[in-house]
Scaffold this motif. Sequence first.
Motif, mmCIF file in Angstrom:
data_model
loop_
_atom_site.group_PDB
_atom_site.id
_atom_site.type_symbol
_atom_site.label_atom_id
_atom_site.label_comp_id
_atom_site.label_asym_id
_atom_site.label_seq_id
_atom_site.Cartn_x
_atom_site.Cartn_y
_atom_site.Cartn_z
ATOM 1 N N PHE A 14 0.855 -1.179 0.000
ATOM 2 C CA PHE A 14 0.000 0.000 0.000
ATOM 3 C C PHE A 14 0.898 1.238 0.000
ATOM 4 C CE2 PHE A 14 -3.130 -2.868 2.225
ATOM 5 C CZ PHE A 14 -4.091 -2.840 1.228
ATOM 6 N N CYS A 99 1.070 -3.435 6.972
ATOM 7 C CA CYS A 99 -0.097 -2.572 7.182
ATOM 8 C C CYS A 99 -1.121 -3.244 8.095
ATOM 9 C CB CYS A 99 -0.728 -2.235 5.832
ATOM 10 S SG CYS A 99 -2.110 -1.073 5.930
ATOM 11 N N LEU A 165 -10.250 -7.211 6.715
ATOM 12 C CA LEU A 165 -9.583 -6.400 5.700
ATOM 13 C C LEU A 165 -8.923 -7.271 4.636
ATOM 14 C CD1 LEU A 165 -7.869 -3.621 7.886
ATOM 15 C CD2 LEU A 165 -9.787 -3.320 6.321
ATOM 16 N N TYR A 174 -4.489 1.504 -4.251
ATOM 17 C CA TYR A 174 -3.664 1.071 -3.127
ATOM 18 C C TYR A 174 -3.159 2.257 -2.294
ATOM 19 C CZ TYR A 174 -3.454 -2.902 -6.362
ATOM 20 O OH TYR A 174 -3.778 -3.919 -7.240
ATOM 21 N N ILE A 176 -3.518 4.925 0.533
ATOM 22 C CA ILE A 176 -4.244 5.196 1.778
ATOM 23 C C ILE A 176 -3.987 6.649 2.176
ATOM 24 C CG2 ILE A 176 -4.510 4.550 4.208
ATOM 25 C CD1 ILE A 176 -3.341 1.806 3.469
ATOM 26 N N CYS A 181 -1.744 2.886 9.003
ATOM 27 C CA CYS A 181 -2.857 2.000 8.659
ATOM 28 C C CYS A 181 -3.811 1.879 9.829
ATOM 29 C CB CYS A 181 -2.318 0.619 8.273
ATOM 30 S SG CYS A 181 -1.358 0.594 6.756
ATOM 31 N N SER A 185 -9.512 3.455 7.603
ATOM 32 C CA SER A 185 -8.784 4.134 6.517
ATOM 33 C C SER A 185 -8.377 3.145 5.433
ATOM 34 C CB SER A 185 -7.551 4.855 7.077
ATOM 35 O OG SER A 185 -6.607 3.930 7.561
ATOM 36 N N VAL A 186 -8.073 1.906 5.819
ATOM 37 C CA VAL A 186 -7.748 0.870 4.829
ATOM 38 C C VAL A 186 -9.022 0.367 4.160
ATOM 39 C CG1 VAL A 186 -6.681 -1.393 4.463
ATOM 40 C CG2 VAL A 186 -5.696 0.178 6.134
ATOM 41 N N SER A 190 -11.131 0.237 -0.390
ATOM 42 C CA SER A 190 -11.548 -0.975 -1.078
ATOM 43 C C SER A 190 -12.689 -0.668 -2.041
ATOM 44 C CB SER A 190 -12.000 -2.024 -0.056
ATOM 45 O OG SER A 190 -12.628 -3.118 -0.699
#
Length: 323
Positions: A14, A99, A165, A174, A176, A181, A185-186, A190
């Motif tokens: 990421f 992450c 996740l 990818y 963020i 992480c 936020s991750v 998506s």
Amino acid sequence: MAIFNLTPAGPSTFILMGIPGLEAAHIWISIPFTTFYIIVLLGNFTLLFVVGKEETLQKPMYLLICMLAVTDIVKPTSVVPKALCIFWFNLKSITVDGCLTQVFILHMFSVMQSAILMTMAFDRYVAICNPLRYSTILTNARIAKLGLVALIRAILFILPMPLLLSRLPFCENYVIPHSYCEHMSVAKISCGDITINRMYGLVVAFVVIGFDLTLIALSYGLIITAVLRISSKKDLQKALNTCTSHICVMLISYASSLFSFLTHRFGQGIAPSVHIFLANLYVLVPPMLNPIIYGVKTKELRHKVGKYTHRMCSSQVTDFNPV
């Protein structure tokens, strides 16, 4: 942490953006962040050192303070070094395993910290409302067992987060927009359905923090009732002093935690740069203030810290003396 691997079609890394919109000021932002982090390490390691060296401090209350100090070291250490790499060297990539491990450690120790604060409130309740039974109700061995229970509870509640996740698709996005992480936020980058992630995060927050805060409020409600019955001014002042530091720490910890949690989910009107800047302060400011509060408000601990500080200063002056 191989269990956290994404599906084969997922990303291998990421990209963490730092604080979006403030990239030009990253170097300047890193100065207070570095200062705060150094104070966090110095303050909390000092507490651990002094309590470890002084047998008179190896009592339930101080063991709980040490547990809190450990969480105050681990939480910022899980995110600040990487954030500083972004600010200083523009090293924005982080592996998927790194992450998700960061997500797990950050949230696990946050939940564990909440349990420790709850136990501290119970400790003060027993000390004030049942002082004659304090040494039999709260022993060092019992405090160690409560710490183990807090750790197991935190693992059981937080382990599903990185696992949830790891099942999400990311569709070439990818990046963020954060400096570390964090679960949501991750999840937000998506391209899949993150309803389960949102719901689980809310359940953990309201069940864990709600349960802990309820017991804390109950403990201090009983403490206030008991304190109001004290007729002696001296005893009243002593009872209040034993609680002041704990109340300050709880207010700082829960206020910053709840503010970060709520703004991340419901603060659409807050600029991302402001939210992420405050999210970084959330993992730095409470751990920095906690040892200062305990050092100032706890007389016995303040005396022991002063003793070791005086010894170190005297030793340095002796070593420097050319005679």
